[in-house]
Design an enzyme around this catalytic site. Structure first.
Site, PDB file in Angstrom:
ATOM      1  N   TRP A 100       4.368  50.272  70.481  1.00  0.00           N
ATOM      2  CA  TRP A 100       5.692  50.234  71.110  1.00  0.00           C
ATOM      3  C   TRP A 100       6.160  48.804  71.324  1.00  0.00           C
ATOM      4  O   TRP A 100       7.351  48.505  71.217  1.00  0.00           O
ATOM      5  CB  TRP A 100       5.695  51.037  72.419  1.00  0.00           C
ATOM      6  CG  TRP A 100       5.349  52.469  72.174  1.00  0.00           C
ATOM      7  CD1 TRP A 100       4.213  53.123  72.564  1.00  0.00           C
ATOM      8  CD2 TRP A 100       6.115  53.434  71.419  1.00  0.00           C
ATOM      9  NE1 TRP A 100       4.232  54.422  72.109  1.00  0.00           N
ATOM     10  CE2 TRP A 100       5.380  54.632  71.406  1.00  0.00           C
ATOM     11  CE3 TRP A 100       7.343  53.390  70.757  1.00  0.00           C
ATOM     12  CZ2 TRP A 100       5.832  55.783  70.762  1.00  0.00           C
ATOM     13  CZ3 TRP A 100       7.793  54.531  70.109  1.00  0.00           C
ATOM     14  CH2 TRP A 100       7.050  55.702  70.115  1.00  0.00           C
ATOM     15  N   ASP A 167       8.462  46.806  79.444  1.00  0.00           N
ATOM     16  CA  ASP A 167       8.422  48.251  79.213  1.00  0.00           C
ATOM     17  C   ASP A 167       7.269  48.784  80.058  1.00  0.00           C
ATOM     18  O   ASP A 167       6.102  48.528  79.759  1.00  0.00           O
ATOM     19  CB  ASP A 167       8.186  48.523  77.722  1.00  0.00           C
ATOM     20  CG  ASP A 167       8.088  50.010  77.403  1.00  0.00           C
ATOM     21  OD1 ASP A 167       8.086  50.830  78.340  1.00  0.00           O
ATOM     22  OD2 ASP A 167       8.018  50.341  76.202  1.00  0.00           O
ATOM     23  N   LYS A 191       7.035  60.438  81.576  1.00  0.00           N
ATOM     24  CA  LYS A 191       5.598  60.215  81.800  1.00  0.00           C
ATOM     25  C   LYS A 191       5.305  60.250  83.306  1.00  0.00           C
ATOM     26  O   LYS A 191       4.753  61.213  83.800  1.00  0.00           O
ATOM     27  CB  LYS A 191       5.185  58.889  81.168  1.00  0.00           C
ATOM     28  CG  LYS A 191       5.392  58.919  79.657  1.00  0.00           C
ATOM     29  CD  LYS A 191       5.315  57.558  79.035  1.00  0.00           C
ATOM     30  CE  LYS A 191       5.769  57.586  77.602  1.00  0.00           C
ATOM     31  NZ  LYS A 191       4.893  58.371  76.707  1.00  0.00           N
TER      32      LYS A 191
HETATM   33  N1  PMP Z   1       7.489  52.755  75.322  1.00  0.00           N
HETATM   34  C1  PMP Z   1       6.279  53.280  75.585  1.00  0.00           C
HETATM   35  C2  PMP Z   1       5.260  52.458  76.303  1.00  0.00           C
HETATM   36  C3  PMP Z   1       6.001  54.591  75.164  1.00  0.00           C
HETATM   37  O1  PMP Z   1       4.793  55.115  75.408  1.00  0.00           O
HETATM   38  C4  PMP Z   1       6.992  55.332  74.478  1.00  0.00           C
HETATM   39  C5  PMP Z   1       6.796  56.747  74.011  1.00  0.00           C
HETATM   40  N2  PMP Z   1       5.657  57.361  74.204  1.00  0.00           N
HETATM   41  C6  PMP Z   1       8.213  54.727  74.222  1.00  0.00           C
HETATM   42  C7  PMP Z   1       8.437  53.442  74.663  1.00  0.00           C
HETATM   43  C8  PMP Z   1       9.287  55.433  73.447  1.00  0.00           C
HETATM   44  O2  PMP Z   1       9.961  56.297  74.259  1.00  0.00           O
HETATM   45  P1  PMP Z   1      11.088  57.287  73.662  1.00  0.00           P
HETATM   46  O3  PMP Z   1      10.394  58.308  72.839  1.00  0.00           O
HETATM   47  O4  PMP Z   1      11.701  57.848  74.912  1.00  0.00           O
HETATM   48  O5  PMP Z   1      12.035  56.427  72.896  1.00  0.00           O
END
Ligand code: PMP
Length: 353
Positions: A100, A167, A191
């Site tokens: 990510w 993030d 989450k």
């Molecule tokens: N950042 C992190 C740390 C994640 O774990 C995730 C998805 N598991 C995301 C971003 C992406 O999130 P989304 O699917 O809502 O775009």
């Protein structure tokens, strides 16, 4: 009900689900379903206000910060951060600690220059990389404080005058850290916070003057802030349920949440470390309290343990498809008793082998 250790959409407390369900049928004797409430009416205004003030108070942030709610998930934030704050001639720093983090970095290239200040990619992201000296002229420094797929977590943060952007999707409000060290924090709800469909942002208000280019209002932190997250029709259900979850956290208190989180992670890591069949994936100094990633020494035990756990009503412990093995996500809604159930299951499985 099954016991769900999925990394997200993740388990929510039964009491939160019960309140959210009741509100869908009728919101607080209003004669309307939560889903029918006018988003600019008094009732939703109060829900939004409570969500914002609970979030600020749990994060320990003062009036220098504003809470915003966006749709578009983490991925929209990956794009919005450089779009808003990275001038075409400027450079942003990124720490490449996982998939990510790398996805966030990929978006910076669209708007300006970027510099990777540490990467553990060559080692399958099994640890949080060192970041070395942080150049003082960066537009911002982006980190992913908890790496959901690899089960690693920052246990200290860069000290810099450069605005820190983080993030925190898979760890928000699971530990007491100095959130005011960050200029922008974002977390997808699905989450630790609530249902999918909304992303919570805590932004230092001084950042709102730093927009680097003309943008459609809906992609601008400044314009969203001016409109108190109500530029367009917001995801009322996701915000309401996140507010319920924030209330739930407020009642527990951050100290209790953090202590339980430490106890949960310690119990599971100890079980894995003492298992003849399993081993932890992340390097011990970088282990995440939120996502515990482990593998079987012998591949044939992977599916067997997944099946054994499923027969006992335990789901969501399969590792991310890109890495395999197991991952148990110990977000706030998972109790110590839930982890004890998982640990008993692992021990009982070991006896069958
Ligand atoms: N950042 C992190 C740390 C994640 O774990 C995730 C998805 N598991 C995301 C971003 C992406 O999130 P989304 O699917 O809502 O775009």
């Amino acid at each position: 009900m099954l016991l769900n250790f999925d990394a997200g959409p993740a388990a929510l407390p039964r009491e939160v689900l019960a309140q959210a369900s009741a509100a869908i049928l009728e919101y607080d004797n209003s004669g309307l379903s939560l889903l029918e409430l006018p988003h600019r009416g008094k009732i939703f205004e109060a829900i939004l206000e409570e969500a914002n003030s609970l979030a600020l108070s749990l994060l320990g942030l003062n009036d220098d910060y504003q809470i915003l709610w966006f749709q578009g998930g983490g991925r929209l934030q990956f794009g919005m951060i450089p779009m808003n704050f990275l001038g075409s001639e400027a450079t942003a720093g990124y720490i490449d600690s996982g998939h990510w983090a790398a996805e966030a970095l990929r978006n910076a290239h669209l708007y300006g220059q970027s510099r990777v200040l540490g990467s553990s990619q060559a080692d399958q992201y099994t640890y949080i990389p060192d970041w070395g000296a942080i150049p003082g002229d960066l537009a911002y420094l982006h980190l992913t404080t908890n790496n959901t797929i690899y089960g690693t977590q920052f246990h200290s943060f860069p000290e810099t005058t450069v605005p820190l952007v983080a993030d925190m999707s898979s760890e928000i409000l699971s530990r007491r850290i100095d959130y005011s060290a960050f200029s922008l924090i974002y977390a997808v709800a699905q989450k630790n916070l609530g249902p999918a469909g909304v992303t919570m942002v805590a932004i230092r208000k001084s950042m709102l003057d730093q927009q680097q280019r003309a943008l459609p209002e809906i992609l601008s932190y400044r314009d969203m802030a001016k409109n108190n997250s109500l530029l367009n029709t917001p995801p009322v259900f996701a915000i309401y349920t996140s507010m319920l979850m924030l209330r739930w956290m407020q009642e527990k208190g951050m100290e209790a949440i953090e202590n339980e989180s430490i106890a949960k992670a310690t119990l599971l890591y100890d079980t894995i470390d003492n298992s003849p069949l399993l081993y932890g994936v992340a390097q011990p100094g970088s282990r995440s309290r939120m996502n515990v990633c482990f593998r079987a020494h012998d591949d044939k035990h992977t599916q067997q343990l997944l099946d054994f756990a499923a027969a006992r009503g335990i789901v969501g412990i399969k590792g991310h498809r890109s890495v395999g093995g197991f991952r148990a996500s110990l977000y706030n809604a998972i109790s110590l008793a839930d982890v004890e159930r998982l640990v008993d299951t692992i021990r009982d499985f070991e006896k069958t082998v």
